[in-house]
Motif scaffolding. Structure first.
Motif, PDB file in Angstrom:
ATOM      1  N   ALA A 185       0.767  -1.123   0.027  1.00 15.78           N
ATOM      2  CA  ALA A 185      -0.066  -0.198  -0.074  1.00 15.78           C
ATOM      3  C   ALA A 185       0.777   1.417   0.095  1.00 15.78           C
ATOM      4  CB  ALA A 185      -0.960  -0.002   1.266  1.00 15.78           C
ATOM      5  N   GLU A 186       1.995   1.199   0.315  1.00 11.23           N
ATOM      6  CA  GLU A 186       2.882   2.182   0.443  1.00 11.23           C
ATOM      7  C   GLU A 186       3.865   2.533  -0.976  1.00 11.23           C
ATOM      8  OE1 GLU A 186       2.836   4.409   3.012  1.00 11.23           O
ATOM      9  OE2 GLU A 186       1.613   2.839   4.179  1.00 11.23           O
ATOM     10  N   CYS A 187       3.598   1.643  -1.821  1.00  8.24           N
ATOM     11  CA  CYS A 187       4.388   1.662  -2.954  1.00  8.24           C
ATOM     12  C   CYS A 187       3.759   1.963  -4.465  1.00  8.24           C
ATOM     13  CB  CYS A 187       4.977   0.181  -3.178  1.00  8.24           C
ATOM     14  SG  CYS A 187       6.040  -0.149  -1.647  1.00  8.24           S
ATOM     15  N   ASP A 188       4.567   2.558  -5.218  1.00  8.83           N
ATOM     16  CA  ASP A 188       3.984   3.095  -6.540  1.00  8.83           C
ATOM     17  C   ASP A 188       3.672   1.735  -7.430  1.00  8.83           C
ATOM     18  OD1 ASP A 188       4.378   5.787  -6.295  1.00  8.83           O
ATOM     19  OD2 ASP A 188       6.367   5.123  -6.124  1.00  8.83           O
ATOM     20  N   ILE A 189       4.443   0.827  -7.342  1.00  7.93           N
ATOM     21  CA  ILE A 189       4.205  -0.450  -8.252  1.00  7.93           C
ATOM     22  C   ILE A 189       4.691  -1.745  -7.673  1.00  7.93           C
ATOM     23  CG2 ILE A 189       6.321  -0.141  -9.695  1.00  7.93           C
ATOM     24  CD1 ILE A 189       3.790  -0.528 -12.130  1.00  7.93           C
ATOM     25  N   CYS A 190       4.195  -2.780  -8.138  1.00  4.94           N
ATOM     26  CA  CYS A 190       4.522  -3.935  -7.604  1.00  4.94           C
ATOM     27  C   CYS A 190       5.112  -4.907  -8.685  1.00  4.94           C
ATOM     28  CB  CYS A 190       3.216  -4.914  -7.161  1.00  4.94           C
ATOM     29  SG  CYS A 190       3.381  -6.308  -6.726  1.00  4.94           S
ATOM     30  N   CYS A 191       5.844  -6.012  -8.642  1.00  5.81           N
ATOM     31  CA  CYS A 191       6.411  -6.629  -9.515  1.00  5.81           C
ATOM     32  C   CYS A 191       6.612  -7.966  -9.032  1.00  5.81           C
ATOM     33  CB  CYS A 191       7.843  -6.392 -10.015  1.00  5.81           C
ATOM     34  SG  CYS A 191       9.188  -6.291  -8.690  1.00  5.81           S
ATOM     35  N   THR A 192       6.790  -9.008 -10.045  1.00  2.08           N
ATOM     36  CA  THR A 192       7.187 -10.358  -9.514  1.00  2.08           C
ATOM     37  C   THR A 192       8.452 -10.789 -10.338  1.00  2.08           C
ATOM     38  OG1 THR A 192       6.287 -11.625 -11.649  1.00  2.08           O
ATOM     39  CG2 THR A 192       4.853 -10.855  -9.896  1.00  2.08           C
ATOM     40  N   SER A 193       9.125 -11.972 -10.133  1.00  4.04           N
ATOM     41  CA  SER A 193      10.296 -12.313 -10.709  1.00  4.04           C
ATOM     42  C   SER A 193      10.371 -12.356 -12.141  1.00  4.04           C
ATOM     43  CB  SER A 193      10.873 -13.507 -10.058  1.00  4.04           C
ATOM     44  OG  SER A 193       9.918 -14.564 -10.007  1.00  4.04           O
ATOM     45  N   ALA A 194       8.840 -12.655 -12.586  1.00  2.00           N
ATOM     46  CA  ALA A 194       8.864 -12.618 -14.131  1.00  2.00           C
ATOM     47  C   ALA A 194       8.763 -11.414 -14.934  1.00  2.00           C
ATOM     48  CB  ALA A 194       7.401 -13.337 -14.380  1.00  2.00           C
ATOM     49  N   ASN A 195       8.478 -10.170 -14.143  1.00  2.00           N
ATOM     50  CA  ASN A 195       8.426  -8.873 -14.942  1.00  2.00           C
ATOM     51  C   ASN A 195       9.267  -7.825 -14.358  1.00  2.00           C
ATOM     52  OD1 ASN A 195       6.915  -8.029 -12.460  1.00  2.00           O
ATOM     53  ND2 ASN A 195       4.951  -8.523 -13.633  1.00  2.00           N
ATOM     54  N   PRO A 374     -10.361  -2.978   4.698  1.00  2.00           N
ATOM     55  CA  PRO A 374     -10.732  -2.277   3.321  1.00  2.00           C
ATOM     56  C   PRO A 374      -9.804  -1.190   2.743  1.00  2.00           C
ATOM     57  CG  PRO A 374     -12.688  -2.683   4.475  1.00  2.00           C
ATOM     58  CD  PRO A 374     -11.339  -3.003   5.343  1.00  2.00           C
ATOM     59  N   GLU A 375      -9.513  -0.343   3.751  1.00  6.08           N
ATOM     60  CA  GLU A 375      -8.420   0.789   3.179  1.00  6.08           C
ATOM     61  C   GLU A 375      -7.332   0.345   2.457  1.00  6.08           C
ATOM     62  OE1 GLU A 375      -5.682   4.133   4.354  1.00  6.08           O
ATOM     63  OE2 GLU A 375      -6.148   2.616   5.951  1.00  6.08           O
ATOM     64  N   VAL A 376      -6.652  -0.643   3.275  1.00  8.17           N
ATOM     65  CA  VAL A 376      -5.339  -1.414   2.921  1.00  8.17           C
ATOM     66  C   VAL A 376      -5.734  -1.964   1.317  1.00  8.17           C
ATOM     67  CG1 VAL A 376      -3.543  -3.123   3.278  1.00  8.17           C
ATOM     68  CG2 VAL A 376      -4.133  -1.807   5.245  1.00  8.17           C
ATOM     69  N   ARG A 379      -5.543   0.886  -0.960  1.00  8.48           N
ATOM     70  CA  ARG A 379      -4.361   1.380  -1.459  1.00  8.48           C
ATOM     71  C   ARG A 379      -3.396   0.473  -1.976  1.00  8.48           C
ATOM     72  NH1 ARG A 379      -2.005   3.018   3.580  1.00  8.48           N
ATOM     73  NH2 ARG A 379      -0.610   4.094   2.437  1.00  8.48           N
ATOM     74  N   ALA A 380      -3.464  -0.959  -1.752  1.00  9.48           N
ATOM     75  CA  ALA A 380      -2.747  -2.079  -2.238  1.00  9.48           C
ATOM     76  C   ALA A 380      -3.092  -2.493  -3.759  1.00  9.48           C
ATOM     77  CB  ALA A 380      -2.603  -3.258  -1.351  1.00  9.48           C
ATOM     78  N   GLU A 385      -2.517  -3.314  -9.779  1.00  7.65           N
ATOM     79  CA  GLU A 385      -3.074  -3.321 -10.987  1.00  7.65           C
ATOM     80  C   GLU A 385      -2.376  -2.616 -12.201  1.00  7.65           C
ATOM     81  OE1 GLU A 385      -7.704  -3.406  -9.859  1.00  7.65           O
ATOM     82  OE2 GLU A 385      -6.924  -1.380 -10.146  1.00  7.65           O
ATOM     83  N   ARG A 386      -1.285  -1.428 -11.622  1.00  5.74           N
ATOM     84  CA  ARG A 386      -0.490  -1.050 -12.444  1.00  5.74           C
ATOM     85  C   ARG A 386       0.457  -2.092 -13.149  1.00  5.74           C
ATOM     86  NH1 ARG A 386       1.330   3.846  -8.768  1.00  5.74           N
ATOM     87  NH2 ARG A 386      -0.469   5.286  -9.349  1.00  5.74           N
TER      88      ARG A 386
END
Ligand code: 13P
Ligand code: SF4
Length: 392
Positions: A185-195, A374-376, A379-380, A385-386
């Motif tokens: 929730a504190e970050c701009d974007i998520c990623c995995t080892s695939a991307n 729900p708030e988390v 934000r997460a 989704e990005r």
């Protein structure tokens, strides 16, 4: 150099092609790792399990577990449960999911994003199930064991993200999927080892702050050399990061010993040493191919289709190799079976059945249900989704 592998136990998880009779080979090559029983009965489940010809599933295992598998598949069907299975699940648990329900963190997140099922049972660790919940807040998301952790997610939370962010105002923050929702929730974007590399390239600016995996960050830094600066915990700051307790066990000396003992020379045409992104940088550099768990599987599939793979060693969690050995019986697989993820191993057939029985009783699901504020969730969802948009 000492050519004895340091890791205590290695095993040969594959079967030699010339030892397999042609009719069985034909059947094995068509058979996916997932169970696809049309008419569900104890006998059909047993037959299916025997026909999998899994190199580490003995008749005695099948006799001992067929009844439980049968009950699980019955309840899965009755309640239309989407049962996602991470590549690190032990073969019997992995096989409870259809082929399209199996995969790496990215594949499973994508699958979770488009399900119609009311219930999602995520056979993996809770941070993975949280992603499914964030993408499906109105659905009931369950795990077999809520106490299963992850050394990456458990050692770097929202507070650590916030304190590191404060040092680098304006730098986009990319968080590895192996983290809990409040940290995401504190970050701009998520990623995995695939991307991760592709997402980092698509982010604005010439710097990216990556958390929490230090080895992964160093590997990313190498991959993005000259393109983008990667900032991470401990690099020019006092913040402690985290590492995967499973992948950190592979040392360069182990890989060199593996090459010698199992005769897998570097850059050989048909013998390949694979490593996961979470390995130490020197291990990744030594590997012939590195990627996410599914990317490793896809590279194996491609080489097998081209008749270009006779032998492989995978520096990753050992159940990944066990599952690939079933899928690709013509390849001789070697793995270090002492390198298991104790968190993933908490997902057993017995606990999966307990979760489904709780649904069936229509009662209290609290031992298994993943719940989030729900708030988390709100934000997460944005960083996840990005990531999905940039991976499409
Ligand atoms: P993958 O996303 O490659 O499946 O990896 C998840 C994980 O936990 C590796 O240790
Ligand atoms: Fe976490 Fe490592 Fe286990 Fe993956 S293998 S779940 S990163 S502890």
């Amino acid at each position: 150099m000492n050519s004895q592998p340091r890791l205590a136990e290695y095993y040969h998880a594959g079967q030699k092609t010339d030892k397999i009779i042609p009719e069985v080979k034909e059947k094995m090559s068509k058979h996916p790792a997932g169970m696809a029983v049309d008419e569900l009965s104890l006998e059909s489940v047993k037959k299916e399990l025997f026909e999998r010809h899994h190199p580490s599933l003995l008749p005695i295992d099948i006799e001992a577990h067929a009844e439980t598998v049968y009950r699980i598949l019955g309840l899965k069907k009755k309640h239309n449960v989407l049962m996602l299975g991470h590549n690190y699940m032990e073969p019997l648990v992995f096989g409870l999911s259809q082929t399209e329900e199996q995969g790496d963190s990215l594949g499973l997140s994508m699958h979770a994003a488009k399900t119609e099922s009311t219930y999602i049972l995520f056979n993996g660790v809770p941070f993975m199930a949280e992603t499914a919940k964030i993408l499906n807040p109105s659905k009931t998301v369950l795990v077999a064991d809520k106490t299963a952790g992850c050394s990456l997610a458990d050692n770097f939370g929202a507070e650590e993200v916030k304190s590191l962010k404060a040092f680098y105002p304006g730098v986009p923050v990319m968080i590895y999927i192996n983290s809990y929702a409040d940290a995401k929730a504190e970050c701009d974007i998520c990623c995995t080892s695939a991307n991760a590399a592709s997402i980092a390239r698509q982010m604005p600016g010439d710097e990216i702050l990556f958390v929490p995996d230090i080895y992964f960050a160093e590997n990313l830094e190498e991959e993005l050399k000259g393109i983008k600066t990667v900032i991470y915990p401990g690099k020019g700051n006092q913040q402690k990061g985290a590492v995967c307790e499973v992948h950190e066990r592979f040392l360069l000396s182990d890989l060199l010993a593996v090459r010698e003992s199992f005769d897998i020379p570097k850059a050989h045409a048909t013998r390949v040493l694979y490593a996961h992104w979470e390995c130490r940088p020197e291990v990744l550099q030594e590997a012939d191919f590195y990627g996410s768990t599914s990317q490793i599987g896809r590279d194996i599939a491609k080489r097998v289709a081209e008749n270009q793979l006779e032998r492989a060693f995978i520096a990753s969690e050992c159940e990944l190799t066990a599952n690939l050995a079933e899928e690709f019986p013509t390849v001789q697989f070697w793995t270090a079976c002492s390198v298991r993820c104790s968190h993933m191993a908490k997902v057993t057939l017995h606990k999966v059945l307990k979760a489904l029985e709780a649904i069936d009783r229509g009662g209290d699901l609290s031992d298994h249900e993943v719940t989030l504020n729900p708030e988390v969730i709100e934000r997460a969802r944005t960083p996840i989704e990005r990531m999905l948009e940039l991976s499409a």
